[in-house]
Structures are given as structure tokens and as C-alpha cells.
Design an enzyme around this catalytic site. Structure first.
Site, PDB file in Angstrom:
ATOM      1  N   LYS A  22       0.851  -1.220   0.000  1.00  0.00           N
ATOM      2  CA  LYS A  22       0.000   0.000   0.000  1.00  0.00           C
ATOM      3  C   LYS A  22       0.869   1.247   0.000  1.00  0.00           C
ATOM      4  O   LYS A  22       0.649   2.170  -0.777  1.00  0.00           O
ATOM      5  CB  LYS A  22      -0.882   0.002   1.243  1.00  0.00           C
ATOM      6  CG  LYS A  22      -1.531   1.341   1.567  1.00  0.00           C
ATOM      7  CD  LYS A  22      -2.439   1.283   2.766  1.00  0.00           C
ATOM      8  CE  LYS A  22      -1.712   1.465   4.056  1.00  0.00           C
ATOM      9  NZ  LYS A  22      -1.442   2.866   4.456  1.00  0.00           N
ATOM     10  N   ASN A  23       1.896   1.270   0.871  1.00  0.00           N
ATOM     11  CA  ASN A  23       2.668   2.498   1.064  1.00  0.00           C
ATOM     12  C   ASN A  23       3.707   2.737  -0.015  1.00  0.00           C
ATOM     13  O   ASN A  23       4.407   3.733   0.007  1.00  0.00           O
ATOM     14  CB  ASN A  23       3.313   2.510   2.453  1.00  0.00           C
ATOM     15  CG  ASN A  23       2.258   2.676   3.533  1.00  0.00           C
ATOM     16  OD1 ASN A  23       1.099   2.976   3.232  1.00  0.00           O
ATOM     17  ND2 ASN A  23       2.634   2.441   4.775  1.00  0.00           N
ATOM     18  N   CYS A 117      -5.273  12.825  12.881  1.00  0.00           N
ATOM     19  CA  CYS A 117      -5.464  11.394  12.621  1.00  0.00           C
ATOM     20  C   CYS A 117      -5.399  10.741  14.001  1.00  0.00           C
ATOM     21  O   CYS A 117      -4.809  11.273  14.933  1.00  0.00           O
ATOM     22  CB  CYS A 117      -4.343  10.974  11.686  1.00  0.00           C
ATOM     23  SG  CYS A 117      -3.901   9.268  11.790  1.00  0.00           S
ATOM     24  N   ARG A 122       0.410  14.476  13.160  1.00  0.00           N
ATOM     25  CA  ARG A 122       0.943  14.208  11.823  1.00  0.00           C
ATOM     26  C   ARG A 122       0.927  15.449  10.914  1.00  0.00           C
ATOM     27  O   ARG A 122       0.254  15.494   9.909  1.00  0.00           O
ATOM     28  CB  ARG A 122       0.191  13.048  11.179  1.00  0.00           C
ATOM     29  CG  ARG A 122       0.334  11.780  12.007  1.00  0.00           C
ATOM     30  CD  ARG A 122      -0.403  10.621  11.435  1.00  0.00           C
ATOM     31  NE  ARG A 122       0.292  10.119  10.234  1.00  0.00           N
ATOM     32  CZ  ARG A 122      -0.204   9.112   9.498  1.00  0.00           C
ATOM     33  NH1 ARG A 122      -1.357   8.576   9.809  1.00  0.00           N
ATOM     34  NH2 ARG A 122       0.453   8.686   8.425  1.00  0.00           N
ATOM     35  N   VAL A 124       2.351  18.385   8.239  1.00  0.00           N
ATOM     36  CA  VAL A 124       3.067  18.264   6.953  1.00  0.00           C
ATOM     37  C   VAL A 124       4.022  19.448   6.772  1.00  0.00           C
ATOM     38  O   VAL A 124       4.353  19.816   5.653  1.00  0.00           O
ATOM     39  CB  VAL A 124       2.087  18.166   5.773  1.00  0.00           C
ATOM     40  CG1 VAL A 124       1.353  16.830   5.774  1.00  0.00           C
ATOM     41  CG2 VAL A 124       1.094  19.334   5.770  1.00  0.00           C
ATOM     42  N   ASP A 305       4.768   0.545  12.126  1.00  0.00           N
ATOM     43  CA  ASP A 305       3.572  -0.119  11.583  1.00  0.00           C
ATOM     44  C   ASP A 305       3.467  -1.571  12.019  1.00  0.00           C
ATOM     45  O   ASP A 305       2.466  -2.227  11.738  1.00  0.00           O
ATOM     46  CB  ASP A 305       3.577  -0.057  10.052  1.00  0.00           C
ATOM     47  CG  ASP A 305       3.345   1.349   9.560  1.00  0.00           C
ATOM     48  OD1 ASP A 305       3.495   1.599   8.353  1.00  0.00           O
ATOM     49  OD2 ASP A 305       3.035   2.213  10.399  1.00  0.00           O
ATOM     50  N   ARG A 397      -8.656  -0.471   4.881  1.00  0.00           N
ATOM     51  CA  ARG A 397      -7.811   0.542   4.243  1.00  0.00           C
ATOM     52  C   ARG A 397      -6.480  -0.050   3.809  1.00  0.00           C
ATOM     53  O   ARG A 397      -5.871   0.390   2.851  1.00  0.00           O
ATOM     54  CB  ARG A 397      -7.521   1.692   5.220  1.00  0.00           C
ATOM     55  CG  ARG A 397      -8.724   2.462   5.644  1.00  0.00           C
ATOM     56  CD  ARG A 397      -8.326   3.656   6.443  1.00  0.00           C
ATOM     57  NE  ARG A 397      -7.352   4.461   5.713  1.00  0.00           N
ATOM     58  CZ  ARG A 397      -6.960   5.652   6.128  1.00  0.00           C
ATOM     59  NH1 ARG A 397      -7.440   6.153   7.251  1.00  0.00           N
ATOM     60  NH2 ARG A 397      -6.095   6.357   5.441  1.00  0.00           N
TER      61      ARG A 397
HETATM   62  C1  EPZ Z   1       4.198   6.938   6.463  1.00  0.00           C
HETATM   63  O1  EPZ Z   1       3.388   7.942   7.030  1.00  0.00           O
HETATM   64  C2  EPZ Z   1       3.289   5.724   6.308  1.00  0.00           C
HETATM   65  N1  EPZ Z   1       2.188   6.054   5.406  1.00  0.00           N
HETATM   66  C3  EPZ Z   1       2.745   5.311   7.685  1.00  0.00           C
HETATM   67  O2  EPZ Z   1       1.984   4.128   7.507  1.00  0.00           O
HETATM   68  C4  EPZ Z   1       3.936   4.997   8.595  1.00  0.00           C
HETATM   69  O3  EPZ Z   1       3.444   4.694   9.876  1.00  0.00           O
HETATM   70  C5  EPZ Z   1       4.867   6.208   8.668  1.00  0.00           C
HETATM   71  O4  EPZ Z   1       5.281   6.590   7.335  1.00  0.00           O
HETATM   72  C6  EPZ Z   1       6.120   5.923   9.479  1.00  0.00           C
HETATM   73  O5  EPZ Z   1       6.794   4.832   8.943  1.00  0.00           O
HETATM   74  C7  EPZ Z   1       2.423   6.054   4.066  1.00  0.00           C
HETATM   75  O6  EPZ Z   1       3.524   5.798   3.614  1.00  0.00           O
HETATM   76  C8  EPZ Z   1       1.257   6.380   3.196  1.00  0.00           C
HETATM   77  P1  EPZ Z   1       6.174  10.291   8.527  1.00  0.00           P
HETATM   78  P2  EPZ Z   1       3.942   9.465   7.057  1.00  0.00           P
HETATM   79  O7  EPZ Z   1       6.049  11.553   7.743  1.00  0.00           O
HETATM   80  O8  EPZ Z   1       4.818   9.715   5.891  1.00  0.00           O
HETATM   81  C9  EPZ Z   1       6.316  13.625  11.912  1.00  0.00           C
HETATM   82  C10 EPZ Z   1       0.182   2.706   7.796  1.00  0.00           C
HETATM   83  O9  EPZ Z   1      -0.146   2.120   8.818  1.00  0.00           O
HETATM   84  N2  EPZ Z   1       6.224  14.582  10.789  1.00  0.00           N
HETATM   85  O10 EPZ Z   1       7.340   9.399   8.269  1.00  0.00           O
HETATM   86  O11 EPZ Z   1       2.770  10.345   7.291  1.00  0.00           O
HETATM   87  C11 EPZ Z   1       5.062  12.779  12.042  1.00  0.00           C
HETATM   88  O12 EPZ Z   1       4.098  13.446  12.827  1.00  0.00           O
HETATM   89  C12 EPZ Z   1       0.592   4.154   7.836  1.00  0.00           C
HETATM   90  O13 EPZ Z   1       0.290   2.174   6.666  1.00  0.00           O
HETATM   91  C13 EPZ Z   1       6.215  15.951  11.073  1.00  0.00           C
HETATM   92  O14 EPZ Z   1       6.253  16.356  12.241  1.00  0.00           O
HETATM   93  O15 EPZ Z   1       4.843   9.445   8.360  1.00  0.00           O
HETATM   94  C14 EPZ Z   1       5.580  11.528  12.699  1.00  0.00           C
HETATM   95  O16 EPZ Z   1       5.657  11.752  14.096  1.00  0.00           O
HETATM   96  C15 EPZ Z   1       0.287   4.764   9.191  1.00  0.00           C
HETATM   97  N3  EPZ Z   1       6.141  16.840  10.045  1.00  0.00           N
HETATM   98  C16 EPZ Z   1       6.996  11.389  12.142  1.00  0.00           C
HETATM   99  O17 EPZ Z   1       7.348  12.688  11.631  1.00  0.00           O
HETATM  100  C17 EPZ Z   1       6.089  16.433   8.731  1.00  0.00           C
HETATM  101  O18 EPZ Z   1       6.034  17.294   7.826  1.00  0.00           O
HETATM  102  C18 EPZ Z   1       7.117  10.371  10.999  1.00  0.00           C
HETATM  103  O19 EPZ Z   1       6.088  10.685  10.088  1.00  0.00           O
HETATM  104  C19 EPZ Z   1       6.103  15.039   8.463  1.00  0.00           C
HETATM  105  C20 EPZ Z   1       6.187  14.137   9.502  1.00  0.00           C
END
Ligand code: EPZ
Length: 420
Positions: A22-23, A117, A122, A124, A305, A397
Site C-alpha cells: 500500500k505504502n 489522525c 501528523r 506536513v 507499523d 484501508r
Molecule cells: C508513512 O506515514 C506511512 N504512510 C505510515 O503508515 C507509517 O506509519 C509512517 O510513514 C512511518 O513509517 C504512508 O507511507 C502512506 P512520517 P507518514 O512523515 O509519511 C512527523 C500505515 O499504517 N512529521 O514518516 O505520514 C510525524 O508526525 C501508515 O500504513 C512531522 O512532524 O509518516 C511523525 O511523528 C500509518 N512533520 C513522524 O514525523 C512532517 O512534515 C514520521 O512521520 C512530516 C512528519
């Protein structure tokens, strides 16, 4: 709302095929926006999140069609909207991944800020910081990220933390920027590598993907390509946690053990015996699992995950496991539900102490997020009696036909379609 009804207690035996990741599929679908040519993708899993992304791509004017046997074709030659509306983004945060490609190809994008969420705030901000570094003019207006750039310019960007979709958004945007972009502190997940491999097939110039420093030399345009999405390492890990908890022997076809080092190490520690080849994993478990401790970390560390699934395993293991969730601030929503099934878990901030009990007892529980749902399924498989899991749209999902695959392995599980 659909529910799952599980009668626990039996071992798992048999073979199943792991679906596409998926990811990896989600950012790869968005890469289709970077060219007017056709992308022909294979092994795209049939999941609600993928359906949402196809709807979003259709909304902006892309022809995104499912083909038989897990295929999808995308052609973004008539994009006529540069906006991702709140209705779609609120159901799937990964919608933010259209921001970089739309901006890079069309010079403009208006993407709704993803809401919060259940597993964490989370934000961006790193996506925005990186695109601004590439020369975009970015404003936050009425809940939307509004970005404009005549042409993005290569830059050196260091994200404040490792972010998977942040790295993906910036890597995609940089492929059409003028000059060189260096992403420092980049995410190293296999899904990043899979996306980069696709972009290179499309004519992008990328090096260092899979390390924490990715170098992208921008080109003027990208062309079509065909690509097969990698297997889903989290789905594979979920089924391995299930058999470690229930006992038995299963074989996963189309699994890639080379993406699963940390997970396989922990499962071996729990007592699962493992054999694997290039595209299969065989696992067998006799007797009660041993409790394992784990700290979640960016790849190649222990995946966040996989945290909820290992906690379910620890609830019935011999001994006590200590789990620390370092990535998200609220990823213990499954704990209360597991406790309702008789688990003995204490939470102190980011740390969960799980004392193994001989058996869980079936109960009616509620899914709250994707991986929490998976941990409740594992709980239900090992509990005495019947477990009913409500709100399993969360599960749908990210897991393709979970109940069919578990039934193939001998589990007593059925979907009960909800009336309301
Ligand atoms: C990806 O989410 C995955 N989703 C998530 O999988 C996975 O849990 C996560 O990476 C961590 O491995 C997809 O790939 C679609 P991050 P993502 O940006 O990219 C903080 C599942 O179960 N952060 O790596 O959203 C954030 O809050 C899903 O399949 C900021 O603060 O995660 C988190 O604490 C759930 N600012 C940490 O970084 C930002 O601009 C890591 O988040 C971006 C992130």
C-alpha cells in the site's frame, strides 16, 4: 458498518500470497501526475486507500483505471484541476502526495491540509518547508496548502526529522526542478526505493535512494513506464505475528524477506522458526511464544507499523515485553481493546509494559486505526471464544481480503455486514 467475527483457539496452516505494498503504491500512483504519458502498474493492492487515491487522481482529470489482476493504468494528459479537496484528503492523509507532483509539473497546487489522525497530529510542515526551499511560494489559506512556482529550482534540503511521505513528495517534485536537489536526513524505507526505481524508469535522475542522502538532478520532462509494486512487508509481518501467536505453520508467497530484517529478527526472538528465499517465507511455531521488547524506529529499525501486531503477540507470550513507540504520539489505541480481551498492559507515556497471560478471552472490541485493527484480529485468533471487531473499515484501508486469507490458513473468521 462491517464487523469481523472470529472464533479463536486454532493454529494456522497453509499458504497465502502477500499483496502489493500500500505504502509504495500510493506515492507511485501520484508519480503518474509527473508525465502526460501512460504509467502501467502491476501488483497494486485492492484496498480502500488505493480506491481513494484513484478517485483523487480522477478528480484532477487523470485517467486512472484498474486493470485485471492487480493492474492500474494512469494517464495525466488532461489534468484540468490542480486541487485536492478536503472531502478526499480527510479520509486519507497520503493525498498530500499529489502536492509535489502537481506543483512540479503544472506550477500550481491547492491541497487541503490533512486533518488530524487518530495515531497522532501528523503535520506536513516538512513537506511545505522542502517545497519552499525548492522555490515554491506557499500559503496556508482556509485549510488548504496553496503552492505556486514557475519552475522549481534544485536545493539542498534537510528535513527536521525522517519523514516517509515528506521524502517522497520532495523527491517527486525535485525530478522536474532545474538543477540538483540533495535530500539530507531522507527516509530509507523500501517504498522510497521502489518509488525512486519507478521515477528512474520514467527518465528521472536519482542516486542514493535507500540511504539518508538522495541526490536528484532535475530534467525537463518525464515519460511513461511500466512497473510492478513491491510486496507489502507490513502485511507479511502481520501474518507472521499471527502464526507466532496461534502456533502452526504458514508459507507466504510473493514476500520479500530482505525488506523485513528487524521484523524477522524479533519474530525469531519470540521463537518463530523461519526459512526464506527470494520471494517466499515459511514460518512455523510450536508452543507458547516468548515475550519480545522493541523500540520503533525509522527503517531499517523496527517499524512503527508493526508495533500493534507485536503487542498482540506479547499479550499471550511467556514473560514480559516492553514496547516503546518513538514515531507517533498516540499509537496505543489498541491497548484498551486488548485489555478488554484480558491482556495485562500498562502504558506510561510512550512505553507499554506487556505481561503475557496464558490466553485472552473473546470480546466485542472496536478498531480505531489500521494497524490497531490488525492487532485485534491477532487477539481474536488466540482468544477463547468469540471476538467481534467493529469498524473494520479501518482494516480494509490497508489489508486486502484479510478474512479470506486467514480462512485459507484455517482461521474461523467471517465478515458480518453492518446494518447501520
Ligand atoms: C508513512 O506515514 C506511512 N504512510 C505510515 O503508515 C507509517 O506509519 C509512517 O510513514 C512511518 O513509517 C504512508 O507511507 C502512506 P512520517 P507518514 O512523515 O509519511 C512527523 C500505515 O499504517 N512529521 O514518516 O505520514 C510525524 O508526525 C501508515 O500504513 C512531522 O512532524 O509518516 C511523525 O511523528 C500509518 N512533520 C513522524 O514525523 C512532517 O512534515 C514520521 O512521520 C512530516 C512528519
Amino acid at each position: 458498518m462491517d464487523k469481523l467475527r472470529i472464533t479463536g483457539g486454532g493454529p494456522l496452516h497453509g499458504e497465502i500470497t502477500v499483496s502489493g505494498a500500500k505504502n509504495s503504491a500510493l506515492p507511485i500512483l501520484c508519480a503518474g501526475l509527473l508525465t502526460a504519458d501512460t504509467l502501467a502498474l502491476e501488483n497494486v493492492p485492492e484496498l480502500n486507500d488505493i480506491a481513494t487515491m484513484l478517485r483523487l487522481l480522477g478528480h484532477v482529470g487523470t485517467h486512472a483505471e484498474r486493470q485485471p489482476h492487480g493492474g492500474v493504468t494512469i494517464r495525466a494528459d488532461q489534468v484540468d484541476k490542480l486541487e485536492a479537496p478536503y472531502e478526499l484528503v480527510k479520509t486519507m492523509r497520503a493525498s498530500i502526495l499529489v502536492l509535489g507532483p502537481l506543483l512540479a509539473r503544472f506550477g500550481e497546487a491547492r491541497v487541503s491540509l490533512p486533518g488530524g489522525c487518530s495515531i497522532g497530529q501528523r503535520p506536513v510542515d516538512q513537506h511545505i518547508k522542502g517545497l519552499a526551499a525548492l522555490g515554491a511560494d506557499i500559503k496556508l489559506e482556509h485549510g488548504f496548502v496553496v503552492a505556486r512556482a514557475k519552475r522549481l529550482k534544485g536545493a539542498s534540503i534537510r528535513t527536521d526529522m525522517v519523514t516517509v511521505t515528506g521524502t517522497e513528495n520532495l523527491m517527486m517534485a525535485a525530478t522536474l526542478a532545474q538543477g540538483r536537489t540533495v535530500l539530507e536526513n531522507a527516509a530509507r524505507e523500501p517504498e522510497i526505493v521502489d518509488l525512486a526505481e519507478l521515477l528512474i524508469k520514467m527518465g528521472a535522475q536519482i542516486q542514493g535512494h535507500g540511504t539518508d542522502r538522495i541526490v536528484i538532478d532535475g530534467v525537463d520532462r518525464l515519460h511513461g513506464a511500466t512497473h510492478r509494486v513491491i510486496p507489502d512487508r507490513i502485511e507479511a509481518g502481520t501474518f507472521l505475528c499471527a502464526v507466532a501467536a496461534t502456533g502452526g505453520e504458514i508459507t507466504l508467497r510473493a514476500a520479500d524477506a530482505s525488506h523485513m530484517g528487524a521484523t524477522l529478527d524479533k519474530l525469531a526472538e519470540a521463537g518463530l522458526s523461519l526459512e526464506y528465499g527470494a520471494d517466499w517465507i515459511r514460518a512455523s511455531m510450536r508452543g507458547r511464544p516468548r515475550a519480545v521488547s522493541a523500540r520503533t524506529h525509522e527503517y531499517p529499525g523496527f517499524a512503527t507499523d508493526m508495533q500493534a501486531q507485536f503487542m498482540a503477540l506479547d499479550t499471550v507470550a511467556e514473560g514480559t515485553g516492553v514496547i516503546v513507540e518513538n514515531i507517533f504520539e498516540n499509537r496505543y489505541m489498541h491497548v484498551q481493546e486488548l485489555i478488554r480481551m484480558g491482556a495485562d498492559i500498562d502504558i506510561d507515556g510512550h512505553t507499554a509494559v506487556v505481561r503475557g497471560v496464558p490466553r485472552l478471552s473473546g470480546a466485542t472490541v472496536m478498531a480505531t486505526d489500521l494497524r490497531a485493527s490488525a492487532s485485534l484480529v491477532i487477539g481474536g485468533l488466540v482468544a477463547d471464544g468469540e471476538t467481534v471487531i467493529d469498524r473494520i473499515y479501518h482494516l480494509d484501508r490497508g489489508y486486502q481480503q484479510m478474512e479470506y486469507k486467514l480462512r485459507e490458513l484455517g482461521a474461523r473468521i467471517e465478515r458480518v455486514s453492518g446494518r447501520e
